[in-house]
Design an enzyme around this catalytic site. Structure first.
Site, mmCIF file in Angstrom:
data_model
loop_
_atom_site.group_PDB
_atom_site.id
_atom_site.type_symbol
_atom_site.label_atom_id
_atom_site.label_comp_id
_atom_site.label_asym_id
_atom_site.label_seq_id
_atom_site.Cartn_x
_atom_site.Cartn_y
_atom_site.Cartn_z
ATOM 1 N N PHE A 22 20.979 35.060 37.596
ATOM 2 C CA PHE A 22 21.958 35.482 36.897
ATOM 3 C C PHE A 22 23.264 35.632 37.795
ATOM 4 C CE2 PHE A 22 24.306 39.640 35.376
ATOM 5 C CZ PHE A 22 25.201 38.798 34.632
ATOM 6 N N ILE A 23 23.241 36.576 38.534
ATOM 7 C CA ILE A 23 24.297 36.714 39.692
ATOM 8 C C ILE A 23 24.492 35.797 40.504
ATOM 9 C CG2 ILE A 23 25.206 38.339 41.308
ATOM 10 C CD1 ILE A 23 24.228 40.711 39.784
ATOM 11 N N THR A 46 11.879 34.620 39.594
ATOM 12 C CA THR A 46 12.650 35.025 38.500
ATOM 13 C C THR A 46 13.797 34.198 37.996
ATOM 14 O OG1 THR A 46 13.835 36.576 39.614
ATOM 15 C CG2 THR A 46 11.742 37.533 38.837
ATOM 16 N N SER A 131 22.337 49.071 44.294
ATOM 17 C CA SER A 131 22.107 49.277 42.873
ATOM 18 C C SER A 131 22.721 50.800 42.630
ATOM 19 C CB SER A 131 20.817 49.029 42.465
ATOM 20 O OG SER A 131 20.535 49.863 41.254
ATOM 21 N N TYR A 155 11.849 50.949 42.747
ATOM 22 C CA TYR A 155 13.121 50.119 42.827
ATOM 23 C C TYR A 155 14.394 50.584 43.569
ATOM 24 C CZ TYR A 155 17.240 47.326 41.362
ATOM 25 O OH TYR A 155 18.365 46.537 41.368
ATOM 26 N N LYS A 159 16.433 49.698 47.546
ATOM 27 C CA LYS A 159 17.794 49.682 47.575
ATOM 28 C C LYS A 159 18.441 50.478 48.446
ATOM 29 C CE LYS A 159 18.197 46.194 44.904
ATOM 30 N NZ LYS A 159 18.817 44.805 45.422
ATOM 31 N N ASN A 184 24.946 48.023 35.978
ATOM 32 C CA ASN A 184 24.890 47.497 34.789
ATOM 33 C C ASN A 184 25.576 46.316 34.692
ATOM 34 O OD1 ASN A 184 24.264 50.476 34.469
ATOM 35 N ND2 ASN A 184 22.820 49.460 33.064
#
Length: 324
Positions: A22-23, A46, A131, A155, A159, A184
């Site tokens: 996505f990013i 992914t 994150s 997770y 990070k 988010n």
């Protein structure tokens, strides 16, 4: 968009890892739009090839299918590169609780491989995705860099480990690293499918299909939802930042606060739906409230996000209606 006026030296080359995600795919689109070369790296675990389909024949784009867990792959990917935008990682707090060893392997070892490859190839700037999960159980709002609580998931730990390595690579090896603590992120090309999908695209798709979405917890949790264009701006401005700003992490958000139930109601209204949500159990490892102080990024990276939640959600809904 404030990054459209950014100039890099002629012939500059960017490496975007996790390019089919996505990013990553949004970053490629923006950089190609500015007229610079991009090499993209992804193992498609992914990410989706369709996210970068439209760029594959672009004269300034080169795609490498490979895994950041392999140092040789990282070394080759960094060859001749000026700026690394490292987005490759496995996301999702709940999934990391189920698969801690895998997250260690991909998110920590993979990122360390990338930093080492960037150092050996004398890359100018290494910008990487961190994150908001690193704030853990720290209750105070807004979240401010340097005031973190206990981590709540593997997770989040990966990070935080990335940030510690980033500090070391700047202080020991003079690699300019910049950690971006995303809050988010949402927007076009974000995957709405699967058990670990982000909440906004998932809600939009379910409502478009007249399905009742599940809200984990009571819906009163709040988030600093951040539109993708703000994240693109932060990545590119980090590439222009001074070395004094290196070796640190920065909150990347809009600086707002939206409650999940309000977002749900807003989406229903925007899509003309009247569907009651299902309430599910609270998710293990989730932070209840999240809202960012972005003053450090504004001061050190000259980050000035232009897209508030309202503007972003309108654009996101339009995109999902057209593309799904």
């Amino acid at each position: 968009m404030s990054y459209e006026n950014l100039n890099f030296p002629e012939g500059s080359k960017f490496l975007v890892t996790g390019v089919a995600g996505f990013i990553g795919s949004n970053l490629v689109e923006a950089i190609l739009g500015l007229g610079y070369k991009v090499r993209g790296l992804d193992n498609l675990s992914t990410g989706k090839k369709e996210n970068i389909e439209e760029f594959l024949n672009h004269p300034l784009f080169e795609f490498v299918e490979g895994d950041i867990r392999d140092l040789d792959t990282c070394m080759q990917a960094c060859e001749g590169v000026d700026y690394v935008l490292h987005q490759a990682a496995w996301g999702s707090v709940p999934r990391s609780i189920e698969m801690p060893l895998f997250y260690e392997e991909v998110n920590i070892k993979g990122t360390l491989n990338m930093m080492e490859a960037a150092r050996q190839n004398r890359v100018q700037k290494f910008v990487y995705a961190s994150s908001s999960s690193v704030y853990g159980d720290e209750p105070n709002l807004p979240k401010k860099e340097g005031i973190e609580g206990n981590l709540l998931s593997p997770y989040a730990f990966t990070k935080m480990a990335n940030e510690e390595y980033g500090k070391l690579y700047t202080s020991l090896y003079d690699l300019d690293t910049y950690g971006l603590r995303y809050f988010n992120v949402f927007g076009k090309r974000q995957n709405p499918d699967g058990a670990y999908a982000a909440v906004i695209p998932k809600f939009i798709i379910q409502l478009l299909n007249d399905e009742a979405p599940t809200i984990n917890g009571d819906g009163k949790q709040s988030r600093d939802f951040t539109y993708i264009e703000n994240v693109i701006e932060a990545n590119l401005k980090a590439c222009k930042a001074s070395s004094e700003a290196a070796g640190q992490a920065y909150n990347i958000a809009y600086g707002g606060r939206e409650y999940l139930i309000d977002i749900y109601n807003e989406l229903c209204k925007a899509l003309g739906k009247d569907i009651k949500p299902i309430y599910g159990p609270h998710r293990l490892g989730d932070i209840k409230h999240s809202n960012a102080d972005i003053s450090k990024a504004t001061a050190m990276l000259l980050y000035e996000p232009e897209y508030d939640f309202q503007k972003g959600i309108t654009l996101a809904i339009e995109w999902y209606k057209k593309n799904l």
